[in-house]
Design a protein around this motif. Structure first.
Motif: not given
Length: 98
Positions: A8-10, A12-30
């Motif tokens: 579950a911790a693993s 959770g870490q993977t989901l957090e990483w995905l959220r960060e990557e998606l946020a970074e991709m949104q900034i790049q898209d903008q």
């Protein structure tokens, strides 16, 4: 031996990483959208200038140098810092896995 909470911790870490990557991709898209809009406006200006240039071709009595003075006297638009950084590859997105 694996602990019951470890997967579950693993996850959770993977989901957090995905959220960060998606946020970074949104900034790049903008940033890309801003660059695209800027390039589009530059193209529109060039099209308008080209049309104007073709419409005001000099007659045979006018020297080509004098006919071109009006359009060449204008200053170039400065390139935005964001576009310069993007074209240089600065602030590029890192590709890493968790």
């Amino acid at each position: 031996m694996e602990m019951p909470g470890e997967p579950a911790a693993s996850l959770g870490q993977t989901l957090e990483w995905l959220r960060e990557e998606l946020a970074e991709m949104q900034i790049q898209d903008q940033k890309l959208l801003l660059t695209l809009r800027h390039l589009h406006s530059l193209l529109e200006e060039l099209r308008a200038e080209s049309t104007h240039w073709q419409d005001t071709r000099p007659s045979r009595n006018t020297s080509p140098f004098r006919a071109r003075l009006g359009s060449e006297g204008r200053a170039c638009q400065p390139v935005p810092r964001q576009l310069t950084e993007l074209l240089r590859g600065e602030k590029s997105r890192r590709s890493s896995l968790p």
